[in-house]
Design a protein around this motif. Structure first.
Motif, mmCIF file in Angstrom:
data_model
loop_
_atom_site.group_PDB
_atom_site.id
_atom_site.type_symbol
_atom_site.label_atom_id
_atom_site.label_comp_id
_atom_site.label_asym_id
_atom_site.label_seq_id
_atom_site.Cartn_x
_atom_site.Cartn_y
_atom_site.Cartn_z
ATOM 1 N N ASP A 1 0.835 -1.205 0.000
ATOM 2 C CA ASP A 1 0.000 0.000 0.000
ATOM 3 C C ASP A 1 0.872 1.259 0.000
ATOM 4 O O ASP A 1 0.604 2.217 -0.729
ATOM 5 N N TRP B 1 4.036 1.499 -1.053
ATOM 6 C CA TRP B 1 4.717 1.603 -2.341
ATOM 7 C C TRP B 1 3.829 2.283 -3.377
ATOM 8 O O TRP B 1 4.261 3.164 -4.112
ATOM 9 N N ILE B 2 2.587 1.854 -3.416
ATOM 10 C CA ILE B 2 1.705 2.273 -4.509
ATOM 11 C C ILE B 2 1.151 3.671 -4.303
ATOM 12 O O ILE B 2 0.960 4.422 -5.259
ATOM 13 N N THR B 3 0.929 4.055 -3.048
ATOM 14 C CA THR B 3 0.215 5.314 -2.811
ATOM 15 C C THR B 3 1.087 6.452 -2.293
ATOM 16 O O THR B 3 0.708 7.614 -2.434
ATOM 17 N N ASP C 1 10.542 -3.054 -7.451
ATOM 18 C CA ASP C 1 9.870 -3.617 -8.623
ATOM 19 C C ASP C 1 10.062 -5.123 -8.751
ATOM 20 O O ASP C 1 9.168 -5.833 -9.212
ATOM 21 N N ALA D 1 -2.148 -2.477 -7.547
ATOM 22 C CA ALA D 1 -1.429 -1.627 -8.494
ATOM 23 C C ALA D 1 -2.146 -1.468 -9.824
ATOM 24 O O ALA D 1 -1.755 -0.619 -10.634
ATOM 25 N N GLN E 1 -2.825 1.880 -11.668
ATOM 26 C CA GLN E 1 -2.108 2.951 -10.966
ATOM 27 C C GLN E 1 -0.958 3.436 -11.852
ATOM 28 O O GLN E 1 0.191 3.022 -11.715
ATOM 29 N N PHE F 1 2.190 4.990 -10.160
ATOM 30 C CA PHE F 1 3.107 4.024 -9.556
ATOM 31 C C PHE F 1 3.939 3.329 -10.631
ATOM 32 O O PHE F 1 5.162 3.205 -10.504
ATOM 33 N N ARG G 1 0.779 -2.157 -14.652
ATOM 34 C CA ARG G 1 -0.238 -1.169 -15.071
ATOM 35 C C ARG G 1 -1.502 -1.853 -15.585
ATOM 36 O O ARG G 1 -2.622 -1.428 -15.280
#
Length: 710
Positions: free
Chosen positions: A524, A526-528, A539, A565, A568, A571, A618
């Motif tokens: 969470d 990492w992504i936001t 990655d 993800a 996103q 990200f 993605r």
């Protein structure tokens, strides 16, 4: 001279350590009066496996000056045999083994002279010299006599100046030098030979006084000699390609009579037994198996009454199994080791999804390489793992000679690197149990990341691993247990020949282990909330693959990461923010090199792989391999299709060229890398390389276009 083991690690060496006592120090005149050897097997000194013999020099007395050194006089050897009578037996003791000795160039010279005098054939063995290795490991040491090196390495000297005592001491000194050489980046026979050959002044001095040069330049191994019987089918196809699916399940309470009826009606040789007979739901640990042979044995034992027995009473349990995405050679090796004709096939979460029998494998055969996987799985310590791991370069060379692509070979290497990591975890668990730390406090999965997870590892590798456990807080009791496990795993892999990750991506480090809840929190963040500098190495998490423990934990966390993800764009963009592909072609189409080589990871693979991963994240593409990701993204977005195809082809070219170079480098004692010598490429391969470099030149622009589609 046999060069097949150039890539064998010093840690797990099979060798004979020799020593001689002579009538003098001039190899052009000295006669051998004592000959001895001791054996190393898998890097360990074998007690009792030794050779010692006093010899009588024909028509020559032993000088008093040398007797004062070794204590051997004419009276002691009066009843001893001549060299000619003993040499055949000693030569048999040596066999084809690597020979180690202290100042072994002297021993080689006097042995050759004795053979020449006796009219016996002389075959120069492959050798390593502890005196030279000591100079490499400790260049500032005051001296390099056997006594000096024994004192420096903490080895007790036994029976000094007897051939057997000095052979034992030399063996112990060699084993003590191995970790010190590893600190200098020297792990294999060929690397040790290469380092010794750099001691040019030492070698010149030894040859000048009549010694035989202790080390010769390594040659390329002959793949046809290394693996005489080899069928690449088993390395091209996975178990899921040939397994029977769905497997035939029955419940434990059905009768032997009914089980026989199922075998006949389904035309199969075994049924699987489980509490609930639903394929894809039953785990291998819960299942059993009943084969034709089991049924016949039951009837032979109980007669007609056996037909009424429940199959649960005669089944074998737990079910031996292999992964569906493992290569077929793994199934062959496991059947051979377990002496079984049937295996279950399980998916990533451990559910039984198929069945394999010996009949399915009859058309397949392979040679020495088959044992690689099973030797890894069977290893009980780091030495055992190193013995198995030593086969990997030879397997890669043979696969290359068979015409397999670099991509195919990378998948085999990746699977075995995963198996190696998994078995290191098994060994680490046992070590912790023996030290009173108990078993795992909860369910967990040991996972590999990056290229090992994608199936794209080659022979220049380091560790990328992590742990997902069922429950527990950071720094809590569970976390501390898994931190210790991760430390053992990292140390074992490093000792075997897979170095510590320079970036710290190992389960022993806190950012790379955690409970399911902890990993979800990390994902969470990492992504936001991450910045580019926060995402170094993150990655590769999306490439994760479980290699030991409860794979369902890894599946759940990975699926959650991709779900979080999906869509996103910001990200995904961050993951390729700092990825730049350098220009590797000159204005006139030449290939830019450094010292004649081009690093194909830096020049293309890194940016290409990162782009494919970002696009997969993605668009919620759960495929792991780079080609599969590119193909899936192309099918989804329907833009830049030819460019995406070109990237996939470029990756194949890079892998082909790198693996070929690595195989050659290992055979010559050069540590493998991602740098390829352009000069050695054929004109065709240079053209392929130029096309591949042209394809990746615009990867930055391409990934931006596809990321922002829609």
């Amino acid at each position: 001279m046999d060069r097949a083991n150039s890539g064998a690690p010093l840690l797990s060496l099979d060798a004979v350590v020799i020593d001689t006592e002579t009538t003098g120090l001039d190899p052009r005149k000295a006669r051998v009066i004592e000959l001895a050897g001791v054996r190393l097997s898998a890097g360990k000194l074998i007690a009792g496996d030794s050779f010692r013999q006093l010899l009588r020099p024909a028509d020559e007395s032993i000088p008093a000056v040398t007797t004062r050194i070794h204590g051997i006089d004419d009276a002691m050897v009066a009843g001893s045999p001549l060299f000619a009578d003993v040499w055949p037996r000693f030569n048999t003791f040596l066999g084809q083994a690597l020979v180690i000795g202290h100042a072994v160039g002297f021993d080689l010279a006097v042995l050759k002279r004795e053979c020449d005098l006796a009219g016996l054939p002389w075959r120069r063995p492959r050798t390593l010299d502890t005196r030279q290795l000591g100079q490499i490991a400790a260049p500032d040491l005051a001296g390099y006599s056997l006594d000096d090196l024994a004192a420096w390495t903490g080895v007790d000297v036994v029976d000094r100046h007897s051939a057997l005592g000095d052979a034992i001491t030399s063996a112990r000194v060699f084993l003590a030098l191995v970790p010190k050489l590893r600190d200098h980046g020297i792990r294999t026979i060929a690397e040790a030979e290469r380092a010794c050959l750099a001691l040019t002044s030492v070698l010149d001095d030894e040859v000048r006084i009549g010694w035989i040069q202790a080390v010769e330049a390594p040659e390329r191994a002959d793949a046809e000699r290394t693996l005489k019987r080899f069928d690449s089918y088993a390395y091209r196809h996975r178990n899921r390609d040939i397994m029977r699916m769905p497997p035939v399940f029955v419940e434990a309470d059905i009768s032997v009579h009914d089980a026989l009826a199922r075998l006949a009606s389904e035309k199969i040789s075994a049924v699987y037994v489980a509490p609930h007979a639903v394929p894809g739901v039953v785990k291998a640990a819960e299942a059993g198996i009943v084969t034709e042979r089991d049924l016949l044995r039951a009837i032979a034992r109980f007669g007609a009454a056996a037909l009424d027995l429940p199959v649960g009473q005669i089944m074998s349990r737990p079910l031996a199994a292999v992964r569906d995405d493992a290569f077929v050679y793994r199934a062959i090796g496991r059947m051979n080791r377990l002496k079984t004709r049937h295996l279950g096939v399980v998916d990533e979460a451990g559910h039984v999804v198929g069945a394999l029998s010996a009949r399915d494998l009859l058309r397949l055969r392979a040679g020495e390489a088959i044992s690689l996987g099973e030797e890894i799985d069977d290893a009980v310590d780091a030495h055992g793992l190193a013995v198995a791991w030593a086969k990997l370069p030879r397997v890669a060379e043979a696969l290359l000679a068979e015409g397999l692509s670099g991509r195919d070979i990378a998948e085999v290497i990746s699977r075995e690197l995963g198996a190696l990591t998994g078995q290191a975890a098994v060994i680490a668990e046992r070590i912790m149990g023996e030290r009173g730390r108990g078993g795992p406090p909860c369910r967990y999965a040991m996972i590999v990341l990056g290229s090992a997870g994608r199936g794209e590892s080659l022979l220049a590798m380091d560790q990328d691993n992590a742990v997902i456990f069922e429950r527990g807080e950071p720094h809590g009791e569970e976390d501390r247990w898994f931190a210790e496990l991760g430390t053992h795993v990292a140390d074992i892999l490093h000792e075997v020949g897979v170095p510590y990750c320079k970036g710290g991506v190992m389960a022993k480090n806190a950012p790379w282990r955690g409970s399911v809840a902890t990993w979800r929190d990390r994902i969470d963040k990492w992504i936001t909330r991450s910045k580019p500098e926060d995402l170094l190495s993150v990655d590769i998490f999306f490439d994760l693959r479980a290699v030991h423990g409860d794979g369902s934990l890894a599946v759940a966390v990975r699926q959650a990461a991709f779900a979080a993800a999906e869509g996103q764009v910001a990200f995904a963009k961050l993951l390729v923010e700092d990825v730049r592909t350098p220009s590797s072609l000159t204005f006139l189409g030449g290939i830019r090199t450094v010292a004649g080589r081009i690093n194909l990871k830096a020049a293309g693979l890194f940016g290409l792989v990162a782009a494919a991963r970002a696009l997969a994240i993605r668009y919620h593409v759960l495929e792991r391999s780079t080609p599969a990701r590119l193909a899936a993204v192309k099918a989804l977005v329907r833009v830049s299709e030819s460019d995406l195809d070109a990237l996939g082809e470029a990756q194949g070219v890079f892998l082909d060229l790198i693996v070929s170079q690595q195989v050659e480098d290992i055979a010559h004692g050069t540590p493998p890398s991602n740098a390829v010598s352009v000069k050695r490429l054929t004109a065709h391969d240079r053209d392929r390389l130029r096309s591949a470099l042209e394809a990746v030149a615009s990867v930055d622009e391409l990934v931006r276009d596809v990321l922002f589609k829609d």
